[in-house]
Scaffold this motif. Structure first.
Motif, short mmCIF file in Angstrom:
data_model
loop_
_atom_site.label_atom_id
_atom_site.label_comp_id
_atom_site.label_asym_id
_atom_site.label_seq_id
_atom_site.Cartn_x
_atom_site.Cartn_y
_atom_site.Cartn_z
N ARG A 79 -7.40 -8.24 -1.76
CA ARG A 79 -6.55 -7.13 -2.21
C ARG A 79 -7.07 -6.58 -3.55
O ARG A 79 -7.14 -5.37 -3.75
N ARG A 318 7.43 -11.59 6.12
CA ARG A 318 6.79 -12.46 5.14
C ARG A 318 7.04 -13.89 5.60
O ARG A 318 8.02 -14.16 6.31
N CYS A 387 1.87 -1.18 1.28
CA CYS A 387 0.77 -0.48 1.95
C CYS A 387 -0.27 -0.04 0.93
O CYS A 387 0.02 0.76 0.05
C1 HEM Z 1 2.11 7.39 6.72
C2 HEM Z 1 1.19 6.48 6.75
C3 HEM Z 1 1.39 5.00 6.59
C4 HEM Z 1 2.54 4.22 6.68
C5 HEM Z 1 3.95 4.70 6.96
C6 HEM Z 1 2.14 2.85 6.42
C7 HEM Z 1 3.01 1.78 6.40
C8 HEM Z 1 2.67 0.47 6.06
C9 HEM Z 1 3.59 -0.63 5.97
C10 HEM Z 1 5.09 -0.56 6.22
C11 HEM Z 1 2.88 -1.74 5.62
C12 HEM Z 1 3.43 -3.15 5.39
C13 HEM Z 1 3.84 -3.28 3.93
C14 HEM Z 1 4.59 -4.55 3.57
O1 HEM Z 1 4.52 -5.53 4.33
O2 HEM Z 1 5.22 -4.58 2.48
C15 HEM Z 1 1.49 -1.35 5.49
C16 HEM Z 1 0.46 -2.19 5.13
C17 HEM Z 1 -0.85 -1.81 5.06
N1 HEM Z 1 -1.35 -0.52 5.24
FE1 HEM Z 1 -0.27 1.16 5.61
N2 HEM Z 1 0.78 2.81 6.20
C18 HEM Z 1 0.29 4.09 6.30
C19 HEM Z 1 -1.02 4.49 6.14
C20 HEM Z 1 -2.06 3.64 5.86
C21 HEM Z 1 -3.45 4.05 5.71
C22 HEM Z 1 -3.95 5.48 5.83
C23 HEM Z 1 -4.18 2.92 5.46
C24 HEM Z 1 -5.65 2.75 5.20
C25 HEM Z 1 -6.54 3.66 5.25
C26 HEM Z 1 -3.24 1.80 5.43
C27 HEM Z 1 -3.60 0.50 5.20
C28 HEM Z 1 -2.71 -0.57 5.10
C29 HEM Z 1 -3.12 -1.93 4.80
C30 HEM Z 1 -4.56 -2.40 4.57
C31 HEM Z 1 -1.95 -2.72 4.77
C32 HEM Z 1 -1.87 -4.22 4.47
C33 HEM Z 1 -1.79 -4.41 2.94
C34 HEM Z 1 -1.75 -5.87 2.50
O3 HEM Z 1 -1.26 -6.74 3.24
O4 HEM Z 1 -2.22 -6.15 1.39
N3 HEM Z 1 -1.99 2.27 5.68
N4 HEM Z 1 1.39 0.02 5.76
#
Ligand code: HEM
Length: 442
Positions: A79, A318, A387
């Motif tokens: 991260r 989690r 995210c």
């Molecule tokens: C409207 C667009 C998006 C929504 C609604 C969204 C939503 C989410 C949500 C709800 C999570 C889980 C967060 C948590 O557990 O607290 C997440 C994690 C993640 N998202 Fe997104 N996401 C979006 C776009 C993107 C994009 C464009 C990328 C990458 C290019 C991305 C990469 C990731 C990654 C890598 C994680 C895991 C982070 C971690 O565990 O450290 N997301 N996202």
């Protein structure tokens, strides 16, 4: 396996201040977190007890090991490494690349407006997002409006939506018996998909390195991390890029579609938004620039409201990694217990959001934001594990909406069956019914 240690154990118990609920996924009990105060402790204040998401991964299936699934210190190190990829400055640098991907979208809308035909907006938004993520994450020109079923998108669909019997069995095993699955090497990413991404990304990386080609995209930033001496193997690089596609594709594409759907039902609000977009663009020589997009406050509110009504992920998970005592109670959550936070539940709770099914961007005005109960709006999760791609997801969504609304009035086609419903079988939100819209040139 005990879910909670306390004087009484039940799937639903009231203890001290808290009312606690649980649910079984197969034989695995989950604690359901409903109260925003506990949500805050789990996601933010006491995050050190809840660092893991509990998503299945195994080294023998290299694409399954990425930021979304990694645990503990391995996740933390990754991260830290990848946070630099998603800063505002990096988004600004990548803006032109995103903007260039609207060409296919523009021509498709122009054609359908001329023919006055129904537009299947889920399909059109999916093609635009494929072009955008394909270009930004993989450095590949997909041209999905010209070649509607590029291999790249077919592979994406295979991972997210199309499961044969064997895939379903593997999924079942990895969720309900993760330890045994790891021992026997159960895959969570199909072999064909894995082979495709490993080959196409490593070919692109090798090509750029050999020919000294640089581009302003996410892949370039990962190549730079690799070359700066930080340990990042080719498999790891491919897995993270693969995740960016999986995590960023349907989430952004659905958010774009659902905002246009809501606007087609609310012509007055659509006019209000269009007015803002045109006024801001006028100040910027009628050019869509990064700074102009950032100035469009009502656009941000409209997208937030869409994400409230239609969150991409309906739950956050989690895993408790050390025994944890819930505050103001004698309840201890045992190490190993998974927790589930109902995002949909919080977003539709009339206590926090009166008349919750009504789409109203004014809920996110500065004034209303000040008065809102914290941790009741979680479209991107919260805390250190939220995210990472939030900025990029919002950026590509905003660019698509600006491109569309400056030129077209959007209305709902009578062919759309409402209420849309929710497909219960998908991980990322998908509606049960297709959404058909009309685009009329202004
Ligand atoms: C409207 C667009 C998006 C929504 C609604 C969204 C939503 C989410 C949500 C709800 C999570 C889980 C967060 C948590 O557990 O607290 C997440 C994690 C993640 N998202 Fe997104 N996401 C979006 C776009 C993107 C994009 C464009 C990328 C990458 C290019 C991305 C990469 C990731 C990654 C890598 C994680 C895991 C982070 C971690 O565990 O450290 N997301 N996202």
């Amino acid at each position: 396996m005990p879910l909670l240690s306390s004087s009484s154990q039940n799937s639903s118990l009231t203890n001290g201040l808290w009312h606690l609920e649980g649910v079984f996924m197969g034989i695995q009990p989950y604690l359901i977190v409903i109260d925003p105060e506990i949500v805050k402790d789990v996601l933010i204040k006491d995050f050190q007890y809840f660092t893991d998401r509990g998503v299945y991964h195994t080294e023998s299936d290299p694409l399954s090991v990425h930021l979304f699934s990694q645990d503990g210190s391995t996740w933390k190190n990754a991260r830290i490494k990848f946070t630099s990829v998603f800063t505002s400055a990096k988004m600004k640098a990548m803006f032109e690349t995103v903007l260039n991907c609207t060409e296919g979208l523009k021509s498709a809308l122009e054609e359908s407006a001329e023919q006055m035909s129904d537009v299947d907006i889920l399909e059109v938004a999916a093609r635009y997002t494929t072009d955008s993520i394909g270009s930004c994450a993989f450095g590949i020109e997909c041209n999905s409006f010209k070649h509607p079923d590029p291999e790249f998108r077919r592979m994406g669909r295979k991972v997210l939506d199309e499961f044969n019997l064997m895939d379903r069995l593997n999924l079942f095993m990895s969720i309900y018996a993760p330890k045994i699955s790891q021992k026997i090497g159960v895959r969570s990413v199909q072999k064909e998909v894995s082979k495709f991404f490993l080959k196409s990304v490593s070919d692109t990386v090798n090509y750029r390195e050999k020919n000294n080609v640089r581009r302003k995209d996410l892949l370039q930033m990962l190549i730079d991390i690799r070359n700066s001496g930080d340990s990042l193997s080719m498999n790891e690089l491919v897995a993270q890029v693969f995740l960016f596609f999986i995590a960023g594709f349907e989430t952004s594409s659905m958010t774009t579609s659902m905002t246009l759907f809501e606007l087609s039902n609310n012509q007055k609000l659509q006019e209000k938004l269009r007015r803002e977009i045109l006024e801001v663009l006028k100040k910027h020589d009628n050019k869509i620039t990064y700074d102009a997009v950032a100035e469009m406050k009502y656009l941000g509110q409209a997208i937030d409201e869409t994400l409230r009504v239609w969150p991409s992920l309906s739950t956050l998970t989690r895993v408790c990694t050390k025994d944890y005592k819930l505050k103001n109670s004698d309840v201890t959550v045992d190490k190993g217990t998974p927790l589930m936070i109902s995002v949909s539940g919080l977003h539709h709770d009339p206590e926090y959001w009166p008349d919750p099914d009504r789409w109203d961007p004014d809920r996110f005005s500065e004034e209303n934001k000040q008065n809102r109960q914290l941790l009741t709006f979680l479209p991107f999760g919260d805390g250190p594990r939220n995210c990472i791609g939030l900025r990029f997801g919002l950026l590509q969504t905003k660019v698509a909406l600006i491109t569309t609304l400056t030129k077209y009035r959007v209305t709902l086609s009578p062919k759309t069956i409402t209420p849309l419903g929710r497909d219960p079988e998908t991980f990322v939100l998908t509606t049960k019914n297709r959404i058909y819209l009309h685009f009329e040139k202004i």
